[in-house]
Design a protein around this motif. Structure first.
Motif, short mmCIF file in Angstrom:
data_model
loop_
_atom_site.label_atom_id
_atom_site.label_comp_id
_atom_site.label_asym_id
_atom_site.label_seq_id
_atom_site.Cartn_x
_atom_site.Cartn_y
_atom_site.Cartn_z
N LYS A 153 -9.81 -9.09 28.35
CA LYS A 153 -8.43 -8.81 28.12
C LYS A 153 -7.37 -10.12 28.68
N ALA A 154 -6.54 -10.28 27.78
CA ALA A 154 -5.53 -11.30 28.02
C ALA A 154 -4.70 -10.60 29.12
N VAL A 155 -4.38 -11.35 30.45
CA VAL A 155 -3.65 -10.81 31.43
C VAL A 155 -2.47 -11.55 31.87
N PHE A 156 -2.64 -12.70 31.76
CA PHE A 156 -1.00 -13.48 32.14
C PHE A 156 -1.08 -15.09 31.42
N ILE A 157 0.25 -15.28 31.26
CA ILE A 157 0.40 -16.68 30.79
C ILE A 157 0.67 -17.69 31.95
N TRP A 158 -0.13 -18.78 32.14
CA TRP A 158 0.39 -19.79 33.26
C TRP A 158 0.95 -20.82 32.72
N MET A 159 1.14 -21.19 31.59
CA MET A 159 1.78 -22.25 30.99
C MET A 159 2.29 -22.01 29.60
N SER A 160 3.33 -22.56 29.07
CA SER A 160 3.93 -22.37 27.84
C SER A 160 4.66 -23.56 27.29
N ILE A 161 4.30 -24.21 26.56
CA ILE A 161 4.98 -25.56 26.14
C ILE A 161 5.37 -25.52 24.58
N ASP A 162 6.72 -25.74 24.60
CA ASP A 162 7.39 -25.85 23.24
C ASP A 162 7.20 -27.46 22.65
N ALA A 163 6.52 -27.31 21.28
CA ALA A 163 6.38 -28.66 20.83
C ALA A 163 7.45 -29.48 20.51
N GLU A 164 8.56 -28.62 20.13
CA GLU A 164 9.65 -29.14 19.52
C GLU A 164 10.71 -29.42 20.57
N GLY A 165 10.46 -28.93 21.83
CA GLY A 165 11.40 -29.16 23.07
C GLY A 165 11.43 -30.77 23.46
N THR A 166 12.52 -30.94 24.12
CA THR A 166 12.61 -32.28 24.74
C THR A 166 12.67 -32.17 26.23
N PHE A 167 12.08 -33.26 26.75
CA PHE A 167 12.00 -33.54 28.33
C PHE A 167 12.05 -32.29 29.03
N LEU A 168 13.13 -31.55 29.66
CA LEU A 168 12.85 -30.47 30.64
C LEU A 168 12.49 -29.07 29.75
N ASN A 169 13.10 -29.23 28.60
CA ASN A 169 13.14 -27.90 27.68
C ASN A 169 11.83 -27.79 27.08
N LYS A 170 10.74 -28.73 27.48
CA LYS A 170 9.52 -28.99 26.88
C LYS A 170 8.80 -27.75 27.24
N ILE A 171 8.68 -27.34 28.54
CA ILE A 171 8.25 -26.13 29.16
C ILE A 171 8.86 -24.92 28.87
N ARG A 172 8.53 -23.78 28.25
CA ARG A 172 9.22 -22.60 28.42
C ARG A 172 9.12 -21.93 29.72
N TRP A 173 10.03 -22.51 30.57
CA TRP A 173 9.85 -21.87 31.98
C TRP A 173 10.11 -20.37 32.22
N LYS A 174 10.59 -19.95 31.60
CA LYS A 174 10.60 -18.18 31.83
C LYS A 174 9.41 -17.52 31.27
N ARG A 175 8.50 -18.17 30.85
CA ARG A 175 7.10 -17.80 30.42
C ARG A 175 6.15 -17.81 31.43
N LEU A 176 6.04 -18.78 32.24
CA LEU A 176 5.38 -18.99 33.42
C LEU A 176 5.00 -18.06 33.88
N PHE A 177 3.58 -17.80 34.32
CA PHE A 177 3.16 -16.66 35.07
C PHE A 177 3.61 -15.30 34.66
N SER A 178 3.96 -14.95 33.39
CA SER A 178 4.40 -13.74 33.12
C SER A 178 3.25 -12.96 32.46
N LEU A 179 3.15 -11.63 33.05
CA LEU A 179 2.05 -10.73 32.55
C LEU A 179 2.15 -10.37 31.03
N ILE A 180 1.09 -10.18 30.33
CA ILE A 180 1.05 -9.90 28.75
C ILE A 180 1.06 -8.59 28.67
#
Length: 374
Positions: A346-373
């Protein structure tokens, strides 16, 4: 006089080797017994799960499977890293068992499983996955129906046991937008909509989009939007290029938007194979996935151990899986049921999320980190 025994000190190479060995063994046990990390490589679950979401999948929820393919390079799946060399040998294959879990697969769970494929599916549409069960390609989808459920789709609305299924928040479908003026691409970005194509006719602008219901509601509130309608393939449409399971249009002319009803096999359930529809739906399950060592289809009949059968009782449960990105998902509509022994966890939570088209600090989708699925 007592002799003192002096323990020989390990050299740096031996210490390094022991440390690496311990780390590999520990990681292998954790990966097998408890949690395994996965990355979302495709958009079949957008917007619920995004490409380059890194997530943990629990093995203990549904119970850990015992290994079947034991001759394998640790921490690999099908190939040795960065090569096309198989990372396993089938010289020894053990039967799969499942350790006790604390729950079972439920409707609406987001599940990781080994892609079973379909023996009757043409190779150009994905064919049949011939790897050992525990090494088949990992898929992630939402469980729409569990064993014994009756699943149907009518004009893109999913029904389970004749009850309409509530769509998850991130579910996407295809729509056509009719507008009085050309639309700035920034509007699609604002409402998190994917444009699939555009054109003009009789002074009107038309856009093919992939969007959630929430995004469509926002677009409908704009004064320059004339109308938005879903791209639904009508029931019985013989021109559709989307060939669906079980590839018998003469019996069941189904498509992605109008499918079923179909009963999902359940352990202990018996089906009458003299009914042509049952034969078409379940022959691949019986001959390929239900652990019958000597089963085949011959002359329009199913034979097990050389004897033809007119009815069959299933040996395990099966499931019906669909992606939340409904029109860009390869799922049970196109290849059939997922056997219980193909369930990974069972997929339980997101620990990291990367936006391939983002730049610098926007490269990481911060709001998705450690969010439950969900």
């Amino acid at each position: 006089m007592a002799t003192e025994i002096v323990k020989k000190k390990k050299g740096p190479i031996r210490e390094w080797f022991d440390s690496v060995l311990f780390a590999v063994v520990a990681a292998t046990l954790i990966r097998w017994l408890l949690l395994e990390a996965y990355t979302i490589p495709t958009g079949s679950m957008e917007k619920s799960l995004l490409v380059n979401d890194f997530l943990f999948v629990s093995k203990v929820h549904y119970g850990t499977r015992t290994p079947g393919t034991i001759l394998q390079v640790p921490l690999t799946h099908q190939k040795i890293w960065f090569t096309d060399i198989p990372s396993y040998s089938t010289a020894i294959q053990l039967p799969n068992y499942r350790l006790p879990g604390f729950t079972s697969v439920k409707n609406n769970d987001v599940v990781v499983f080994n892609y079973p494929g379909c023996p009757e599916r043409p190779d150009q549409f994905g064919g049949f996955d011939k790897y050992p069960i525990d090494l088949r390609t990992n898929y992630i989808k939402r469980c729409i129906g569990i064993a014994g459920d009756v699943v149907s789709i009518k004009d893109a609305q999913v029904y389970v046991n004749d009850k309409a299924v509530e769509d998850p928040d991130g579910l996407q479908k295809w729509y056509t937008v009719e507008s009085n003026t050309s639309i700035n691409p920034n509007l699609w970005k604002k409402y998190d909509v994917t444009e699939r194509g555009s054109g003009t006719q009789d002074g009107k602008y038309y856009y093919a989009i992939n969007a959630t219901e929430s995004a469509v509601n926002n677009l409908n509130g704009l004064d320059f939007i004339s109308t938005i309608y879903p791209d639904i393939i009508e029931a019985g449409d013989e021109t559709t290029p989307y060939k669906t399971f079980p590839y018998r249009a003469d019996l069941m002319n189904w498509n992605r938007d109008n499918f079923g009803p179909v009963t999902i096999p359940k352990k202990g359930m018996t089906v009458d194979l003299s009914v042509e529809k049952n034969f078409a739906l379940y022959k691949g399950v019986i001959t390929t996935f239900d652990h019958n060592d000597n089963a085949e289809v011959k002359d329009g009949k199913i034979y097990i151990d050389g004897a033809s059968i007119s009815e069959y009782t299933f040996k395990q449960d099966y499931y019906f899986m669909m992606g939340d990105n409904r029109y860009e998902s390869d799922d049970s509509r196109f290849w059939g049921f997922v056997p219980a022994d193909h369930i990974v966890g069972k997929a339980v939570f997101i620990w990291m999320s990367i936006d391939a088209e983002g730049t610098f600090l926007n490269k990481i989708r911060w709001k998705r980190l450690f969010s439950l699925i969900k």
